[in-house]
Design an enzyme around this catalytic site. Sequence first.
Site, PDB file in Angstrom:
ATOM      1  CD  GLU A  80      -2.761   1.307   2.407  1.00 26.63           C
ATOM      2  OE1 GLU A  80      -3.566   2.258   2.443  1.00 26.63           O
ATOM      3  OE2 GLU A  80      -2.760   0.385   3.240  1.00 26.63           O
ATOM      4  CG  ASP A 100      -3.554  -2.712   4.098  1.00 27.09           C
ATOM      5  OD1 ASP A 100      -2.819  -1.876   4.645  1.00 27.09           O
ATOM      6  OD2 ASP A 100      -4.764  -2.506   3.869  1.00 27.09           O
ATOM      7  CB  ILE A 102      -1.711  -0.334   9.470  1.00 28.09           C
ATOM      8  CG1 ILE A 102      -0.386  -0.518  10.197  1.00 28.09           C
ATOM      9  CG2 ILE A 102      -2.833  -0.078  10.477  1.00 28.09           C
ATOM     10  CD1 ILE A 102       0.008   0.672  11.073  1.00 28.09           C
ATOM     11  CG  ASP A 103      -7.536  -3.094   6.188  1.00 32.38           C
ATOM     12  OD1 ASP A 103      -7.623  -2.159   5.381  1.00 32.38           O
ATOM     13  OD2 ASP A 103      -8.511  -3.794   6.538  1.00 32.38           O
ATOM     14  CB  THR A 105      -4.513   3.876   8.392  1.00 27.15           C
ATOM     15  OG1 THR A 105      -3.667   2.895   7.777  1.00 27.15           O
ATOM     16  CG2 THR A 105      -3.656   5.034   8.869  1.00 27.15           C
ATOM     17  CG  ASP A 266      -7.948  -2.564   1.293  1.00 29.52           C
ATOM     18  OD1 ASP A 266      -7.350  -2.461   2.373  1.00 29.52           O
ATOM     19  OD2 ASP A 266      -8.106  -1.608   0.505  1.00 29.52           O
TER      20      ASP A 266
END
Length: 325
Positions: A80, A100, A102-103, A105, A266
């Site tokens: 990402e 990803d 930190i999905d 954020t 995602d």
Amino acid sequence: MASSEENEMYSKKQWEGCMEIAVQTARTAGQVIREAFKHEKEVSTKSSPVDLVTETDRLVEDLIISSLREKYPSHRFIGEESSAAGEKCLLTDSPTWIIDPIDGTCNFIHSFPMVAVSIGFAVNKELEFGVIYHCLDENLYTARKGHGAFCNGIQLQVSKETADAFTHGDLQRLGCVNYASAAESLTITSHLKDGAQEDMSKALILTEIGAKRDPATLKIFSGNMERLLKAQVHGIRVIGSATLALCQVASGAADAYYQFGLHCWDIAAAAVIIREAGGNVIDTSGGPLDLMSRRIVAAGTVEMAHYIAQEIQTITYERDDHNAN
């Protein structure tokens, strides 16, 4: 010379090893996130005022990619934050990690505990396995193609609400007995029965808003929710993490998920987990999932997925691979 079957077996064993490394890496990244969760965050924006990034997002992505690249130097990586920094988001036939860091954020910034690390893996443009680690609850969701989906070692099974809207004979005639062929069917929406809407009354549906907040987009978003609410669904929820929302579908806690504006990082890991839990993941057009299209419908059943796909209006986003050429 090895036979094609022997080569395939070798590849599958190799990907199993990759998945074990992905699990270790996700856990390590989760520890970093848990520690950072306690402290004040340095926040900046990317494509819009609501598209947020922190120093921890970048740190964790660097940690994941450097760890994996050390072990697999010939593999490709889609992340990402590296994509946001201008790297091309291109899915090829090469083994590719889709990350990803930190999905969720925005959740992370506000100390709202729906935050996850997501690591997907594709070969020949086909998703092979997915690992999603809910950092705060320490729930580890894993799946490898053909081997089932699990949370902390317990096998997952999607909800089968609306399963009676189609008979088995209907699905056989449509060539949609299993999830793989069902996702490839472009005609199933025209065969939906009137009973599907009645069965929607038992459904809990998840969604996310996306980064666009202009009046036209918000009108479509609210209109999509209104159409599903008119079908008397039990409820619609927004939890701020696409990957964890999709894991709720895989676990049977929710019946479906739809969104416009999410990204391949995602979707990648979660798509494998839902499929291996017996669910369906399709494009919002009703066709096969397109990992780069930035849109998805996922559900426990074929008919639920296609009912939602035909009810919702499209919100257009630029594809993830728009800059691939």
